[in-house]
Design an enzyme around this catalytic site. Structure first.
Site, PDB file in Angstrom:
ATOM      1  N   PHE A 113       0.189 -72.166 -25.750  1.00  0.00           N
ATOM      2  CA  PHE A 113      -1.148 -72.401 -25.206  1.00  0.00           C
ATOM      3  C   PHE A 113      -1.030 -72.529 -23.689  1.00  0.00           C
ATOM      4  CE2 PHE A 113      -4.941 -74.937 -24.305  1.00  0.00           C
ATOM      5  CZ  PHE A 113      -5.880 -74.315 -25.098  1.00  0.00           C
ATOM      6  N   LYS A 210      -8.628 -82.027 -33.194  1.00  0.00           N
ATOM      7  CA  LYS A 210      -8.688 -80.798 -33.998  1.00  0.00           C
ATOM      8  C   LYS A 210      -8.691 -81.209 -35.475  1.00  0.00           C
ATOM      9  CE  LYS A 210      -6.872 -78.025 -30.241  1.00  0.00           C
ATOM     10  NZ  LYS A 210      -5.704 -77.542 -29.525  1.00  0.00           N
ATOM     11  N   ARG A 356     -11.359 -66.110 -34.501  1.00  0.00           N
ATOM     12  CA  ARG A 356     -10.487 -67.106 -35.124  1.00  0.00           C
ATOM     13  C   ARG A 356     -11.284 -67.970 -36.107  1.00  0.00           C
ATOM     14  NH1 ARG A 356      -7.367 -71.682 -31.567  1.00  0.00           N
ATOM     15  NH2 ARG A 356      -9.499 -72.358 -31.240  1.00  0.00           N
TER      16      ARG A 356
HETATM   17  C1  PLP Z   1      -5.751 -77.615 -28.058  1.00  0.00           C
HETATM   18  C2  PLP Z   1      -4.453 -77.499 -27.359  1.00  0.00           C
HETATM   19  C3  PLP Z   1      -4.230 -78.132 -26.131  1.00  0.00           C
HETATM   20  C4  PLP Z   1      -5.336 -78.873 -25.435  1.00  0.00           C
HETATM   21  O1  PLP Z   1      -4.866 -79.805 -24.496  1.00  0.00           O
HETATM   22  P1  PLP Z   1      -5.841 -80.937 -23.964  1.00  0.00           P
HETATM   23  O2  PLP Z   1      -5.094 -81.604 -22.891  1.00  0.00           O
HETATM   24  O3  PLP Z   1      -6.153 -81.837 -25.135  1.00  0.00           O
HETATM   25  O4  PLP Z   1      -7.097 -80.285 -23.491  1.00  0.00           O
HETATM   26  C5  PLP Z   1      -2.962 -78.066 -25.583  1.00  0.00           C
HETATM   27  N1  PLP Z   1      -1.970 -77.390 -26.186  1.00  0.00           N
HETATM   28  C6  PLP Z   1      -2.159 -76.737 -27.357  1.00  0.00           C
HETATM   29  C7  PLP Z   1      -1.033 -76.011 -27.988  1.00  0.00           C
HETATM   30  C8  PLP Z   1      -3.413 -76.763 -27.961  1.00  0.00           C
HETATM   31  O5  PLP Z   1      -3.616 -76.112 -29.095  1.00  0.00           O
END
Ligand code: PLP
Length: 397
Positions: A113, A210, A356
């Site tokens: 991500f 989530k 998705r």
């Molecule tokens: C959803 C997600 C995030 C989101 O990070 P936040 O700091 O909570 O906004 C980060 N890494 C991954 C892999 C995610 O799926």
């Protein structure tokens, strides 16, 4: 067997809506509003600042951390809640780099991500000690492990494709080369069985909004292996991670154990909402969640592939290699998702072309998956997505 009809009844799910986006934001547990309301009245309202001790707010991050720990196979006292996932990832990475001072490479994959990669890039820049972030294809990770790599930083389930890494085997192989591992469990916690202690991972982080349904902005969690935690030097040295915060000493000394990964004042309202969700999780066997998730996602793939030749499966077909989401590639995926949402089927879109859909047995059943597939068929075969208003991009997809 988990009573999923019961768990479903404990969520607020708007009538007529098919919600296949619990992998992005979990729905509201019915008890959360009352729980947070009561906390506001009785604790914030009546106890005011004394609630830090009288309602034990001060220990809520570790109390809730222990409950989340059960869902990821972490022993009591090894998980703490707070801040956002981006920040927890940064903390874990900074600590891991500190612990393998001679090595300069952080290895991750192109499926990670972006915020995880951005946080690493920012940290590398501020440390200015010659660290390098190397990215490879997810399938290449094993070949890229070497004694030069300091940290292997991966997200177990790819946010776009749903591809599931083999956490146990990659951790084991990384350890053979003396590499520390950081696993991001954003799309794993509450989605499938996770065994951080059993797989011997070094650090794990994840979010609670989530699959764990804590609500928007709910706090993240961090796990540090108990065999390492006393060596960890937190890079973000907040007062609530201090050994004695209320001594107000001028120099930082880390608290014992996982408490040192705390930073500042915890989000008590959000932690309380999360507790309402964890009450539901207490009734659930995660192995059942996995079994039903596979049933639902496999059914979905079968139905959508049979009726929508334009959509190309972007997730692994092998259920053992898939998390709890299914993605399809479609050139006009953004517009198609807008059209689906307009028809009451909520999924989401990830650039450049991924549609998705998340599968969450706690509140989603096969009948709804069938309905969702019919809506997709209608939108695709009648090109309902091809309207100008569906092509206008909004800032959040
Ligand atoms: C959803 C997600 C995030 C989101 O990070 P936040 O700091 O909570 O906004 C980060 N890494 C991954 C892999 C995610 O799926």
């Amino acid at each position: 067997m988990t009573d999923f009809a019961k768990t479903k009844s404990l969520f607020h799910l708007p009538a007529g809506l098919l919600y296949l986006d619990g992998n992005s934001l979990g729905p509201l547990p019915r008890a959360a509003a009352d729980r947070v309301g009561a906390m506001m009245q009785q604790e914030w309202g009546d106890l005011l600042v004394t609630a830090w001790t009288r309602a034990d707010w001060i220990n809520q991050p570790s109390r809730v951390g222990n409950r989340v720990g059960k869902l990821i196979g972490a022993p009591a006292g090894s998980v703490v809640m707070g801040d956002t996932l981006s920040i927890k990832l940064y903390q874990a990475l900074a600590s891991a780099l500190e612990m393998s001072a001679e090595r300069k490479i952080i290895l991750s994959d192109s499926g990670n991500f972006p915020t995880d990669l951005y946080m690493a890039q920012g940290l590398i820049k501020s440390l200015d000690r010659g660290y390098e972030l190397q990215l490879c294809e997810p399938e290449e990770i094993e070949n890229r492990l070497s004694a030069e790599v300091a940290v292997l930083m991966l997200t177990e389930v790819d946010y776009r494709s749903g591809r599931l890494h083999d956490m146990r085997s990659l951790t084991e192989k990384a350890h053979e080369d003396g590499i520390l591992t950081i696993w991001d469990l954003a799309h794993s916690a509450g989605a499938l069985p996770v065994r951080v202690a059993d797989c011997d991972v070094d650090f794990a982080v994840g979010c609670s909004y989530k699959y764990l349904n804590s609500g928007p902005g709910g706090p993240a969690f961090i796990y540090v292996a108990p065999r390492l935690v006393e060596q960890v030097q937190p890079a973000l040295c907040g007062w609530l991670g201090h050994q004695a915060p209320f001594d107000f000493g001028l120099d930082y000394r880390p608290a014992a154990g996982i408490e040192r990964m705390r930073i500042g004042t915890p989000p008590i309202l959000q932690l309380t909402a999360l507790e309402a969700s964890l009450d539901i999780w207490d009734m659930v066997d995660i192995e059942d969640v996995r079994a039903v998730s596979i049933e639902l996602s496999s059914l979905f793939i079968e139905l959508v592939e049979a009726s929508c030749p334009e959509l190309e499966l972007a997730s692994p077909r092998d259920e053992r290699r898939r998390g709890s989401q299914v993605s399809f590639r479609f050139e006009h995926g953004y517009a198609a998702m807008r059209a689906l949402i307009n028809r009451g089927l909520i999924g989401d879109f990830r650039a450049p072309d991924i549609m998705r859909f998340g599968f969450t047995p706690l509140y989603l059943e096969a009948g709804e998956v069938r309905k969702a597939a019919l809506i997709i068929e209608d939108v695709m075969s009648n090109r309902l997505w091809d309207r100008p208003r569906y092509h206008e991009h909004s800032p959040v997809t």
